[in-house]
Design an enzyme around this catalytic site. Structure first.
Site, PDB file in Angstrom:
ATOM      1  N   ARG A  55       0.858  -1.206   0.000  1.00  0.00           N
ATOM      2  CA  ARG A  55       0.000   0.000   0.000  1.00  0.00           C
ATOM      3  C   ARG A  55       0.885   1.244   0.000  1.00  0.00           C
ATOM      4  O   ARG A  55       0.552   2.266  -0.595  1.00  0.00           O
ATOM      5  CB  ARG A  55      -0.960  -0.002   1.189  1.00  0.00           C
ATOM      6  CG  ARG A  55      -1.758   1.295   1.290  1.00  0.00           C
ATOM      7  CD  ARG A  55      -3.072   1.207   2.076  1.00  0.00           C
ATOM      8  NE  ARG A  55      -3.043   0.294   3.192  1.00  0.00           N
ATOM      9  CZ  ARG A  55      -2.474   0.543   4.382  1.00  0.00           C
ATOM     10  NH1 ARG A  55      -1.872   1.710   4.595  1.00  0.00           N
ATOM     11  NH2 ARG A  55      -2.505  -0.357   5.337  1.00  0.00           N
ATOM     12  N   LYS A 204      -8.316   7.873 -18.963  1.00  0.00           N
ATOM     13  CA  LYS A 204      -8.638   8.447 -20.266  1.00  0.00           C
ATOM     14  C   LYS A 204      -7.413   8.418 -21.182  1.00  0.00           C
ATOM     15  O   LYS A 204      -6.975   7.346 -21.560  1.00  0.00           O
ATOM     16  CB  LYS A 204      -9.212   9.852 -20.064  1.00  0.00           C
ATOM     17  CG  LYS A 204     -10.221   9.952 -18.897  1.00  0.00           C
ATOM     18  CD  LYS A 204     -11.519   9.195 -19.134  1.00  0.00           C
ATOM     19  CE  LYS A 204     -12.396   9.055 -17.887  1.00  0.00           C
ATOM     20  NZ  LYS A 204     -12.739  10.277 -17.187  1.00  0.00           N
TER      21      LYS A 204
HETATM   22  C1  LIG Z   1     -13.224  10.677 -15.923  1.00  0.00           C
HETATM   23  C2  LIG Z   1     -12.873  11.994 -15.363  1.00  0.00           C
HETATM   24  C3  LIG Z   1     -12.599  12.156 -13.997  1.00  0.00           C
HETATM   25  C4  LIG Z   1     -12.734  11.013 -13.001  1.00  0.00           C
HETATM   26  O1  LIG Z   1     -11.802  10.014 -13.217  1.00  0.00           O
HETATM   27  P1  LIG Z   1     -12.075   8.453 -12.923  1.00  0.00           P
HETATM   28  O2  LIG Z   1     -10.835   7.812 -13.420  1.00  0.00           O
HETATM   29  O3  LIG Z   1     -13.303   8.073 -13.683  1.00  0.00           O
HETATM   30  O4  LIG Z   1     -12.273   8.314 -11.453  1.00  0.00           O
HETATM   31  C5  LIG Z   1     -12.222  13.405 -13.556  1.00  0.00           C
HETATM   32  N1  LIG Z   1     -12.132  14.463 -14.413  1.00  0.00           N
HETATM   33  C6  LIG Z   1     -12.393  14.350 -15.722  1.00  0.00           C
HETATM   34  C7  LIG Z   1     -12.269  15.528 -16.605  1.00  0.00           C
HETATM   35  C8  LIG Z   1     -12.779  13.120 -16.241  1.00  0.00           C
HETATM   36  O5  LIG Z   1     -13.065  13.023 -17.548  1.00  0.00           O
END
Ligand SMILES: *Cc1c(COP(=O)(O)O)cnc(C)c1O
Length: 388
Positions: A55, A204
């Protein structure tokens, strides 16, 4: 000289491929192994090699965290089990009574975390239109501790001037955190513009293949890094080693993917703008976008994210398009190599109350695209048959 230090004067393509990549000390493996272990054997009590319990430390995560620092021109990177876990860690720097000034137009999950989780712990959030930095100055009080912005915003592609907000934040003594998910480190580097922390949903563009959930924070200040590392290990929202491996691998092709996302984004944005059934196209690459000049100044390109509305503003008309595309898959998320189509009002942004949404311009008929890196002509063809 350590491999990462030798990268500081290299161009992005070189940095993205070599970031965090040290040959494995035991075998020379060029790819960082997936250290699938929970603990590490000690020679004698408290005599260890810097790794005690996974962790707190894991070598695959260490490699990724040093790569994250390199690609955002920062000194330190920290990886979290999701983007919202990274955001959660930043808010945990604060104490009850502290105030946050946040963008009124931002990712729905960030808004939900702030309003539904942290407000009840006595942290106060003020939402302002950060595209005009004067609104931030007006909202500052002696309790303000953090400014949270997102640029370009999800899903309306609004642009905030990072350098201008950083100057305001510095003067006020607040921490500025920028959610850089939409731009990716290839297009925009907020630390270079004066931000204190950069946040990513690595899910993303960093991962880039729609196969992992992960988040990141990058910073230059050592004491901020210590505080955030303490929160990371104490609260425990750490990513597993396999997920770290996937994001490390994704980062290696970030520059080539982003170039193609940008090229395809230009084609799709222009196609939609000239379509007789399309009303508005939200994309910061248009020269008449209200903050295009700032986008041009702080970004290397305009990315693959855009939103649009139809002249027939009904939910039915939008639903027909959303259900008719073949290459654009109807799904939440973004930033993968494959194109996605999404209905913010019922999907990604459903957690924002309707009146709040509408007030900010996020109408019921708005359609968001994450333009992938397929052949642009095929993508246009797909939209053509779906819009009709
Ligand atoms: C997807 C997203 C998040 C959150 O991220 P997760 O990986 O889904 O927890 C935060 N900010 C933006 C702009 C996003 O597109």
């Amino acid at each position: 000289m350590n491999h990462n230090d030798s990268l500081s004067n290299k161009k992005p393509a070189t940095r993205f491929i070599h970031a965090g990549a040290e040959p494995d000390p035991t075998t020379g493996a060029i790819m960082t192994p997936i250290y699938q272990t929970s603990t590490y054997v000690q020679a004698a009590p408290a005599q260890h090699k810097g790794y005690e319990y996974a962790r707190s430390q894991n070598p695959t995560r260490t490699a990724l965290e040093s790569a994250l620092a390199v690609i955002e021109n920062g000194k330190f990177g920290l990886a979290f089990s999701s983007g919202v876990a990274a955001t959660d860690a930043v808010i945990k720097l604060l104490s009850p009574g502290d105030e946050v000034i946040a963008a009124s137009d931002m990712y729905g999950g960030t808004y939900r975390l702030f309003t539904k989780v942290f407000e009840k712990f006595g942290i106060k959030f003020k939402y302002v239109d950060t595209t005009n930095p004067a609104n931030i100055t007006a909202a500052l009080t002696d309790k303000s501790k953090l400014i949270w912005i997102e640029t370009p915003t999800n899903p309306l592609m609004n642009i905030t001037d990072i350098a201008a907000v950083a100057a305001i934040s510095k003067k006020a003594g607040t921490i500025l955190c920028v959610d850089n998910t939409f731009a990716s480190p290839y297009l925009q580097n907020p630390l270079d513009l004066g931000a204190d922390i950069v946040m990513h949903s690595s899910t993303k563009y960093l991962g880039g293949h729609s196969d992992v959930i992960q988040g990141a924070l990058i910073m230059n200040d050592a004491s901020l890094r210590e505080q955030l590392y303490f929160i990371q290990k104490s609260c425990g929202a750490v990513p597993g080693p396999f997920d770290c491996f996937l994001v490390l691998r994704g980062i290696k092709t970030l520059h080539v993917r982003m170039k193609q996302h940008c090229e395809n984004g230009i084609v799709i944005a222009n196609y939609l703008r000239n379509h007789p059934k399309v009303d508005k196209v939200y994309w910061c690459g248009f020269t008449d976008h209200h903050n295009h000049d700032i986008a041009k100044k702080q970004m290397k390109g305009f990315g693959g994210m855009l939103s649009f509305t139809l002249k027939d503003a009904s939910v039915e008309a939008a639903t027909k398009v959303l259900s008719s595309t073949i290459l654009f898959s109807l799904a939440e998320s973004l930033g993968g190599v494959e194109s996605l189509i999404n209905h913010p009002a019922t999907m990604t942004h459903a957690s924002i109350p309707r009146e709040e949404r509408i007030k900010n311009g996020l109408t019921d008929g708005l359609i968001r695209l994450s333009v992938g890196i397929e052949d642009a002509d095929d993508l246009v063809e797909d939209l053509k048959q779906a819009i009709g």
